[in-house]
Design a protein around this motif. Structure first.
Motif, mmCIF file in Angstrom:
data_model
loop_
_atom_site.group_PDB
_atom_site.id
_atom_site.type_symbol
_atom_site.label_atom_id
_atom_site.label_comp_id
_atom_site.label_asym_id
_atom_site.label_seq_id
_atom_site.Cartn_x
_atom_site.Cartn_y
_atom_site.Cartn_z
ATOM 1 N N GLN A 26 0.800 -1.222 0.000
ATOM 2 C CA GLN A 26 0.000 0.000 0.000
ATOM 3 C C GLN A 26 0.834 1.274 0.000
ATOM 4 O OE1 GLN A 26 -2.676 -1.730 3.297
ATOM 5 N NE2 GLN A 26 -4.118 -0.533 2.100
ATOM 6 N N HIS A 129 1.249 -9.149 4.606
ATOM 7 C CA HIS A 129 0.065 -8.302 4.450
ATOM 8 C C HIS A 129 -0.364 -8.384 2.980
ATOM 9 C CE1 HIS A 129 -2.188 -4.781 6.455
ATOM 10 N NE2 HIS A 129 -2.766 -4.941 5.281
ATOM 11 N N TRP A 130 -0.642 -9.618 2.544
ATOM 12 C CA TRP A 130 -1.362 -9.910 1.308
ATOM 13 C C TRP A 130 -0.555 -9.977 0.007
ATOM 14 C CZ3 TRP A 130 -6.185 -6.211 2.037
ATOM 15 C CH2 TRP A 130 -6.749 -6.450 3.298
ATOM 16 N N ASN A 173 -1.627 -10.719 8.411
ATOM 17 C CA ASN A 173 -2.654 -9.696 8.558
ATOM 18 C C ASN A 173 -3.957 -10.172 7.922
ATOM 19 O OD1 ASN A 173 -3.585 -6.843 9.117
ATOM 20 N ND2 ASN A 173 -4.046 -7.024 6.932
ATOM 21 N N GLU A 174 -4.996 -10.268 8.733
ATOM 22 C CA GLU A 174 -6.356 -10.519 8.252
ATOM 23 C C GLU A 174 -6.494 -11.683 7.283
ATOM 24 O OE1 GLU A 174 -8.355 -7.062 6.742
ATOM 25 O OE2 GLU A 174 -8.146 -5.972 8.613
ATOM 26 N N ASN A 236 -15.748 -7.738 12.680
ATOM 27 C CA ASN A 236 -16.764 -6.704 12.889
ATOM 28 C C ASN A 236 -17.638 -7.139 14.061
ATOM 29 O OD1 ASN A 236 -16.030 -5.337 10.416
ATOM 30 N ND2 ASN A 236 -17.080 -6.992 9.338
ATOM 31 N N TYR A 318 -12.980 -2.146 12.814
ATOM 32 C CA TYR A 318 -13.462 -0.952 12.117
ATOM 33 C C TYR A 318 -14.934 -0.641 12.318
ATOM 34 C CZ TYR A 318 -9.098 -0.770 9.422
ATOM 35 O OH TYR A 318 -7.791 -0.661 9.049
ATOM 36 N N TRP A 355 -18.483 -0.453 3.421
ATOM 37 C CA TRP A 355 -18.594 -1.399 4.537
ATOM 38 C C TRP A 355 -18.348 -0.762 5.899
ATOM 39 C CZ3 TRP A 355 -13.994 -1.698 7.192
ATOM 40 C CH2 TRP A 355 -12.855 -1.212 6.511
ATOM 41 N N GLU A 383 -5.081 -2.412 14.025
ATOM 42 C CA GLU A 383 -5.658 -1.448 13.081
ATOM 43 C C GLU A 383 -6.998 -0.950 13.599
ATOM 44 O OE1 GLU A 383 -6.232 -2.683 8.983
ATOM 45 O OE2 GLU A 383 -4.224 -3.562 8.929
ATOM 46 N N TRP A 425 -4.904 3.088 11.832
ATOM 47 C CA TRP A 425 -4.774 2.836 10.391
ATOM 48 C C TRP A 425 -5.343 4.037 9.660
ATOM 49 C CZ3 TRP A 425 -2.351 -0.715 7.442
ATOM 50 C CH2 TRP A 425 -2.551 -0.573 6.052
ATOM 51 N N GLU A 432 -5.535 1.822 -1.446
ATOM 52 C CA GLU A 432 -6.559 1.104 -0.695
ATOM 53 C C GLU A 432 -7.122 -0.065 -1.539
ATOM 54 O OE1 GLU A 432 -7.459 0.725 2.274
ATOM 55 O OE2 GLU A 432 -9.461 -0.112 2.100
ATOM 56 N N TRP A 433 -6.212 -0.959 -1.935
ATOM 57 C CA TRP A 433 -6.573 -2.191 -2.627
ATOM 58 C C TRP A 433 -7.523 -1.927 -3.815
ATOM 59 C CZ3 TRP A 433 -2.798 -4.963 -1.035
ATOM 60 C CH2 TRP A 433 -2.351 -4.851 0.277
ATOM 61 N N PHE A 441 -7.410 6.850 4.160
ATOM 62 C CA PHE A 441 -7.408 6.451 5.574
ATOM 63 C C PHE A 441 -6.324 7.162 6.391
ATOM 64 C CE2 PHE A 441 -9.971 2.836 4.147
ATOM 65 C CZ PHE A 441 -10.719 2.475 5.271
HETATM 66 C C1 PNW Z 1 -7.915 -3.707 6.412
HETATM 67 N N1 PNW Z 1 -14.181 -5.241 6.287
HETATM 68 O O1 PNW Z 1 -8.782 -4.335 5.507
HETATM 69 C C2 PNW Z 1 -6.510 -3.955 5.877
HETATM 70 O O2 PNW Z 1 -5.690 -4.631 6.803
HETATM 71 C C3 PNW Z 1 -5.830 -2.734 5.364
HETATM 72 O O3 PNW Z 1 -4.783 -3.092 4.498
HETATM 73 C C4 PNW Z 1 -6.843 -1.830 4.713
HETATM 74 O O4 PNW Z 1 -6.255 -0.755 4.048
HETATM 75 C C5 PNW Z 1 -7.764 -1.338 5.820
HETATM 76 O O5 PNW Z 1 -8.295 -2.399 6.585
HETATM 77 C C6 PNW Z 1 -8.908 -0.480 5.295
HETATM 78 O O6 PNW Z 1 -9.742 -1.213 4.443
HETATM 79 C C7 PNW Z 1 -10.131 -4.508 5.766
HETATM 80 O O7 PNW Z 1 -14.897 -5.469 5.279
HETATM 81 C C8 PNW Z 1 -10.923 -4.847 4.692
HETATM 82 O O8 PNW Z 1 -14.695 -5.218 7.429
HETATM 83 C C9 PNW Z 1 -12.266 -5.089 4.863
HETATM 84 C C10 PNW Z 1 -12.818 -5.001 6.124
HETATM 85 C C11 PNW Z 1 -12.021 -4.665 7.216
HETATM 86 C C12 PNW Z 1 -10.687 -4.406 7.032
#
Ligand code: PNW
Length: 480
Positions: A26, A129-130, A173-174, A236, A318, A355, A383, A425, A432-433, A441
């Motif tokens: 990123q 991280h992906w 990460n995630e 979430n 988040y 989201w 984050e 974050w 942002e992907w 952000f």
């Molecule tokens: C995270 N959701 O992704 C990632 O770790 C970061 O790289 C990204 O930039 C950041 O949050 C903001 O999107 C997420 O759908 C993607 O709940 C999706 C979700 C949460 C976090």
């Protein structure tokens, strides 16, 4: 606490760590510089720009590959105690395997780590991280169980080269988010469409890979390096849409499928996937005509091997949803197996991300759910943040941070949750992907039209600096 004016409730505990986070793809850019190999996000953005909202990519991004000293200065201006960044696997191992180490890549992260330490900022490193090296995707990617071995080889290179100075490690990460790269051809790299199959195979490899790295650290590095190894999981909050037992159970399922899938094998006393996850996938698989469950099983030996393999739990948090029992998603898919319909309240505050709604009370509830489910493990919030469409006067982000941090402090002081750190974050606007550069952000704005990628502090950067300096929520943002 109604009568007592609770001044301490707005203060951070003495040892609590405050900082900010980013990820390699990123922010770094330098996508083909100095021997870096190609990864799955390079491939996705180059071959399928139509999958990125503004058809952009991370070729240059924030140019942190060249501007890391400035990044450290931004962190210093914030007063950050630590910096969470990720290492690009293909910058270290261009082909993904450890037979060829790219010394220029080692050198880059050495310089970043040394610059951080020289400025009194502790490095916290995410190993993945992906951005999977493309040659490993060519072997099938995470659904191929052999990647648990290759990931351990990569981690050995990282511990060997950086472990003398890096004491905070996150393996992944995630995984919940990147397993989505195997369930849909529309978004995440590698954009392979195998819902309810490939995504579960990926999860299975990732959990085992994580545990291998933890054991590796125990066996070869821990005594000498004395660091801590965790994993960053996103979740979430799910609030039952009604108080019916069906909806309450639906939200429990939501938690077990989304968080428990990864956290239960590692953090629960019994280990293994949550029973409800195993049962429902097995039942649906049988009804769909499969002889064996679409979810691979761990052997009893593997369950024991994985159980307890983390020193802390990283949590990316988040937003929240209302959940009710019902069918969602294609058959087969993880959504269908979960059996929860999620909705957001139109009254909840908006961000730039579809989201992401502003639901601060969900944060406190989530931290309590985790504490109760896993015996109050040390939780590091790796984050938390808010998106908008840009601008320095980012009042939405200021509100987000003050309200979420207030709820986190309630979880700590009033509920006894052992939360030990928090990373905003993100340090700066970045790629942002699939949303490209359209959702911001950052605490710092980055001008992506300027080749120098200048960074400018937003109001939220000033707020976070004040919070870190005073170690409390400023009085003007308090509720009472
Ligand atoms: C995270 N959701 O992704 C990632 O770790 C970061 O790289 C990204 O930039 C950041 O949050 C903001 O999107 C997420 O759908 C993607 O709940 C999706 C979700 C949460 C976090």
């Amino acid at each position: 606490h109604a009568e007592t004016s609770c001044d301490d409730c707005y203060k951070f505990p003495e040892l609590f760590m405050l900082g900010s986070s980013t990820a390699s793809y990123q922010i770094e850019g330098g996508w083909n510089e100095d021997g870096k190999g190609v990864n799955i996000w390079d491939t996705l953005t180059h071959d399928h720009p139509e999958l990125i909202d503004d058809k952009s990519n991370g070729d240059i991004a924030c140019d942190s590959y060249h501007k890391y000293k400035e990044d450290v200065q931004l962190l210093k201006d914030l007063g950050a105690q630590f910096y969470r960044f990720s290492i690009s696997w293909s910058r270290i191992l261009p082909n993904g395997r450890d037979n060829k180490v790219n010394l220029a890549g080692i050198d880059y992260y050495n310089r970043l780590i040394d610059e951080l330490l020289a400025n009194g900022i502790e490095p916290m490193v995410t190993m993945y991280h992906w951005d999977l090296p493309q040659p490993l995707q060519d072997l099938g990617g995470w659904p191929n169980f052999i990647l648990s071995e290759y990931f351990e080889d990569y981690a050995r290179v990282l511990f060997t080269n950086f472990g003398d100075r890096v004491k905070l490690w996150l393996t992944f990460n995630e995984p919940l988010t990147f397993m989505g790269g195997y369930s849909s051809d529309k978004d995440f790299a590698p954009a392979i469409k195998s819902p309810g199959i490939g995504d579960y195979l990926a999860a299975h490899t990732v959990i085992y890979a994580h545990s291998r790295v933890y054991h590796l650290y125990d066996q070869l590095f821990r005594t000498k390096q004395r660091g801590r190894v965790g994993i960053a999981l996103n979740i979430n909050w799910c609030e039952p849409a009604t108080n019916s037992s069906e909806d309450v159970a639906a939200c429990q399922r939501y938690h077990q499928f989304n968080l428990g899938m990864y956290a239960h094998p590692i953090f629960s006393t019994e280990g293994d996937y949550p029973a409800v996850v195993k049962d429902r996938i097995a039942r649906n698989s049988a009804a769909q005509g499969y002889t064996v469950s679409r979810l691979p099983l761990f052997t009893p030996k593997q369950v024991e091997y994985i159980r307890g393999t983390a020193d802390f739990l990283g949590v990316n948090f988040y937003t929240a949803y209302y959940g009710k029992a019902g069918e969602a998603g294609d058959s087969p898919s993880m959504a269908r197996d979960t059996g929860v319909i999620t909705i957001q309240d139109p009254a909840w505050g908006l961000s730039a991300s579809s989201w992401l709604r502003v639901v601060p009370w969900g944060f406190r509830k989530e931290l309590n759910w985790i504490a109760k489910e896993y015996g109050n493990p040390p939780v590091f919030v790796t984050e938390n943040g808010f998106s908008d469409h840009g601008g320095l006067n980012d009042t939405g982000r200021v509100h987000y941070y003050t309200s979420y941090l207030t709820e986190m402090l309630k979880a700590i002081h009033e509920d006894g949750c052992s939360v030990i750190g928090y990373a905003a974050w993100s340090l700066m606007d970045n790629f942002e992907w699939n949303r490209g550069y359209t959702e911001k952000f950052g605490l710092y704005a980055v001008d992506f039209d300027d080749p120098d990628r200048p960074r400018t502090p937003k109001e939220s950067a000033k707020l976070v600096a004040e919070i870190i300096r005073t170690r409390q929520i400023p009085e003007r943002f308090r509720e009472d």
